[in-house]
Motif scaffolding. Structure first.
Motif, mmCIF file in Angstrom:
data_model
loop_
_atom_site.group_PDB
_atom_site.id
_atom_site.type_symbol
_atom_site.label_atom_id
_atom_site.label_comp_id
_atom_site.label_asym_id
_atom_site.label_seq_id
_atom_site.Cartn_x
_atom_site.Cartn_y
_atom_site.Cartn_z
ATOM 1 N N ARG A 3 -21.523 108.191 44.092
ATOM 2 C CA ARG A 3 -22.924 107.809 44.327
ATOM 3 C C ARG A 3 -23.872 108.835 43.691
ATOM 4 O O ARG A 3 -23.810 110.026 44.026
ATOM 5 C CB ARG A 3 -23.184 107.693 45.837
ATOM 6 C CG ARG A 3 -22.251 106.699 46.540
ATOM 7 C CD ARG A 3 -22.466 106.698 48.046
ATOM 8 N NE ARG A 3 -22.429 108.041 48.607
ATOM 9 C CZ ARG A 3 -22.844 108.356 49.819
ATOM 10 N NH1 ARG A 3 -23.335 107.409 50.606
ATOM 11 N NH2 ARG A 3 -22.771 109.593 50.263
ATOM 12 N N HIS A 30 -29.069 101.178 48.418
ATOM 13 C CA HIS A 30 -28.450 100.684 49.660
ATOM 14 C C HIS A 30 -27.948 99.232 49.543
ATOM 15 O O HIS A 30 -27.676 98.596 50.554
ATOM 16 C CB HIS A 30 -29.432 100.754 50.838
ATOM 17 C CG HIS A 30 -29.834 102.148 51.215
ATOM 18 N ND1 HIS A 30 -31.124 102.481 51.505
ATOM 19 C CD2 HIS A 30 -29.121 103.284 51.361
ATOM 20 C CE1 HIS A 30 -31.213 103.764 51.814
ATOM 21 N NE2 HIS A 30 -30.000 104.283 51.725
ATOM 22 N N CYS A 41 -26.132 104.473 48.892
ATOM 23 C CA CYS A 41 -27.054 105.546 49.283
ATOM 24 C C CYS A 41 -27.169 106.569 48.151
ATOM 25 O O CYS A 41 -26.170 107.084 47.659
ATOM 26 C CB CYS A 41 -26.531 106.217 50.553
ATOM 27 S SG CYS A 41 -27.588 107.553 51.119
ATOM 28 N N ARG A 48 -31.940 114.521 52.260
ATOM 29 C CA ARG A 48 -33.185 114.773 52.996
ATOM 30 C C ARG A 48 -33.508 116.253 53.039
ATOM 31 O O ARG A 48 -32.599 117.084 53.161
ATOM 32 C CB ARG A 48 -33.024 114.268 54.442
ATOM 33 C CG ARG A 48 -33.037 112.771 54.516
ATOM 34 C CD ARG A 48 -32.684 112.248 55.880
ATOM 35 N NE ARG A 48 -33.055 110.844 55.975
ATOM 36 C CZ ARG A 48 -32.409 109.846 55.396
ATOM 37 N NH1 ARG A 48 -31.325 110.073 54.691
ATOM 38 N NH2 ARG A 48 -32.837 108.596 55.505
ATOM 39 N N CYS A 62 -27.340 113.409 55.035
ATOM 40 C CA CYS A 62 -27.330 112.072 55.651
ATOM 41 C C CYS A 62 -28.201 112.091 56.902
ATOM 42 O O CYS A 62 -28.291 113.123 57.586
ATOM 43 C CB CYS A 62 -25.884 111.713 56.020
ATOM 44 S SG CYS A 62 -25.711 110.209 56.994
ATOM 45 N N ARG A 76 -21.369 112.003 51.919
ATOM 46 C CA ARG A 76 -20.333 110.975 52.033
ATOM 47 C C ARG A 76 -20.953 109.783 52.735
ATOM 48 O O ARG A 76 -21.926 109.945 53.479
ATOM 49 C CB ARG A 76 -19.127 111.496 52.816
ATOM 50 C CG ARG A 76 -19.441 112.017 54.181
ATOM 51 C CD ARG A 76 -18.437 113.028 54.634
ATOM 52 N NE ARG A 76 -18.286 114.067 53.626
ATOM 53 C CZ ARG A 76 -17.945 115.319 53.866
ATOM 54 N NH1 ARG A 76 -17.696 115.718 55.084
ATOM 55 N NH2 ARG A 76 -17.852 116.199 52.900
ATOM 56 N N TYR A 100 -21.737 107.555 55.460
ATOM 57 C CA TYR A 100 -21.530 107.709 56.902
ATOM 58 C C TYR A 100 -20.678 106.568 57.453
ATOM 59 O O TYR A 100 -19.750 106.779 58.222
ATOM 60 C CB TYR A 100 -22.888 107.726 57.601
ATOM 61 C CG TYR A 100 -22.799 107.752 59.115
ATOM 62 C CD1 TYR A 100 -22.203 108.823 59.765
ATOM 63 C CD2 TYR A 100 -23.318 106.710 59.869
ATOM 64 C CE1 TYR A 100 -22.125 108.854 61.148
ATOM 65 C CE2 TYR A 100 -23.245 106.737 61.249
ATOM 66 C CZ TYR A 100 -22.648 107.808 61.889
ATOM 67 O OH TYR A 100 -22.571 107.821 63.255
HETATM 68 S S1 SF4 Z 1 -26.348 106.590 57.037
HETATM 69 FE FE1 SF4 Z 1 -26.173 108.403 55.709
HETATM 70 S S2 SF4 Z 1 -24.821 107.779 54.033
HETATM 71 FE FE2 SF4 Z 1 -25.500 105.915 55.081
HETATM 72 S S3 SF4 Z 1 -27.265 105.271 53.890
HETATM 73 FE FE3 SF4 Z 1 -28.036 106.525 55.586
HETATM 74 S S4 SF4 Z 1 -28.170 108.605 54.764
HETATM 75 FE FE4 SF4 Z 1 -26.919 107.425 53.378
#
Ligand code: SF4
Ligand SMILES: Nc1nc2c(ncn2[C@@H]2O[C@H](COP(=O)(O)OP(=O)(O)OP(=O)(O)O)[C@@H](O)[C@H]2O)c(=O)[nH]1
Ligand code: SF4
Length: 346
Positions: A12, A234, A262, A266, A276, A314, A316
């Motif tokens: 990604r 996304h 993703c 942040r 994440c 990674r 999530y």
């Molecule tokens: S939950 Fe984490 S890995 Fe999944 S889209 Fe949101 S920030 Fe990205």
């Protein structure tokens, strides 16, 4: 110096930085996730002075641009409660000249800021208007601010900021208001973005009773003649209604397809980079690496911090693939996505 974008271990790319410029907010929404900040909930105005200065954000923007980040999203808390927010946007624009710079705001203070922000280079605003009913809006946000937010929206449009309306869908409160919101977005000629609740920070309280699956709304949109396209970020579905109005779906909850697309990290308000929104371990602390350093050194250190946080990225939520899920035929192997997903335990 690196001039190319970073890619994580799951293929990604890193294209987008969400910057929470403050933990303070003049609202108190029932689902506030505060970008996953471990402080848990938005802080009252004046209780938590900002930690990063506009100068710090200029370093962040220069470093991020050098590693191929082309999207900057200012969030919080409520970004407009910072009285130096115009300087922040100005500084980011100075060092990220060709990037998309946008802000997510509750809109309460936007009427005052729209022109000033446009003038220093903000491209877009996402304005939260969860309901067009004053009482429902109050129940969701804790503030009787619908009129102010609507004024903010009109002012943003007046100054040609690109606008999306954000509506977080809450079971029993606004889930029956979608058609009305689409009509409103259509009248204003803006995109409506529907957001599914996430069990993060305040959103985890009463999650089961407040969560409303957006798939139910998607079925309704299709029945109403909507066509769907896919956004790269996304893998979000965007529904195009028969009159051309676009309705974007943010279905992050328990959705491996969402996490697969993703492309962001942040920067929290205390200067911590996190990979994440669900990250709960220590992040990468940026502030000590950039403060009181010659600019060149600060930029290099910030780039190193981005590289470090990229190694932590990674998805999530991801699919739990096992070999039984490969179906083979003479042409080779085909992967069947399993119904169940798993989560990384941060
Ligand atoms: S939950 Fe984490 S890995 Fe999944 S889209 Fe949101 S920030 Fe990205
Ligand atoms: N889990 C998760 N949720 C996200 C992520 N990005 C955005 N969201 C959710 O989407 C909501 C709306 O996000 P916005 O801040 O309006 O921005 P956006 O839609 O992601 O970005 P743009 O489309 O580029 O404007 C957020 O409040 C989150 O609930 C993400 O990376 N992970
Ligand atoms: S406006 Fe945004 S930051 Fe403020 S409480 Fe609501 S969700 Fe949280």
């Amino acid at each position: 110096m690196l001039e190319k974008r970073l890619i994580d271990a799951y293929g990604r790319p890193l294209e987008n930085l969400r910057i929470a410029v403050t933990r303070e907010c003049n609202y108190n929404c029932i689902f506030c996730h505060l970008e996953g900040d471990p402080i848990g909930k938005p802080q009252k105005i004046g209780t938590m002075p900002p930690e990063l200065t506009p100068e710090d954000y200029s370093i962040v923007a220069e470093a991020a641009s050098k590693i191929g980040i082309t999207g900057f999203k200012l969030t919080g808390g409520e970004p407009l409660v910072r009285n130096d927010i115009v300087d922040i946007v100005h500084n980011i624009r100075k060092y990220a000249q060709n990037s998309d710079i946008s802000m997510t705001t509750n809109g309460y203070l936007l009427e005052f800021y729209a022109k000033k922000l446009r003038d220093v280079g903000l491209n877009r605003v996402n304005i939260s208007i969860h309901s067009l009913n004053r009482e429902t809006y109050y129940k969701i946000t804790g503030v009787d601010g619908l009129e102010k937010a609507l004024n903010g929206l009109d002012e943003a449009l007046k100054y040609n900021l690109k606008v999306k309306i954000n509506a977080s869908i809450v079971n029993g409160l606004n889930n029956n208001e979608v058609i009305e919101l689409i009509k409103f977005a259509s009248d204003k000629k803006v995109t409506l973005q529907l957001i599914e609740l996430q069990p993060i920070n305040a959103g985890s309280r009463q999650f089961n009773s407040l969560h409303y699956p957006l798939s139910l709304i998607e079925d309704m949109l299709i029945k109403n003649g909507a066509k769907v396209i896919n956004r790269k970020l996304h893998n979000r579905p965007i529904y195009i209604m028969p009159d051309g109005t676009t309705v974007e779906m943010v279905k992050s909850y328990n959705n491996p397809i969402f996490c697969a697309g993703c492309m962001r990290v942040r920067l929290l308000a205390d200067g911590t980079l996190t990979p994440c929104i669900n990250w709960r371990k220590p992040g990468v602390s940026l502030l000590p690496r950039i403060r009181n350093k010659p600019r060149e050194v600060a930029i290099k250190n910030a780039i190193d911090a981005f590289i470090e946080v990229n190694t932590l990225r990674r998805p999530y939520t991801l699919y739990n693939i096992n070999t039984n899920q490969y179906i083979t035929n003479n042409d080779g192997a085909r992967l069947v996505l399993p119904k169940k997903s798993i989560k990384f335990n941060y």
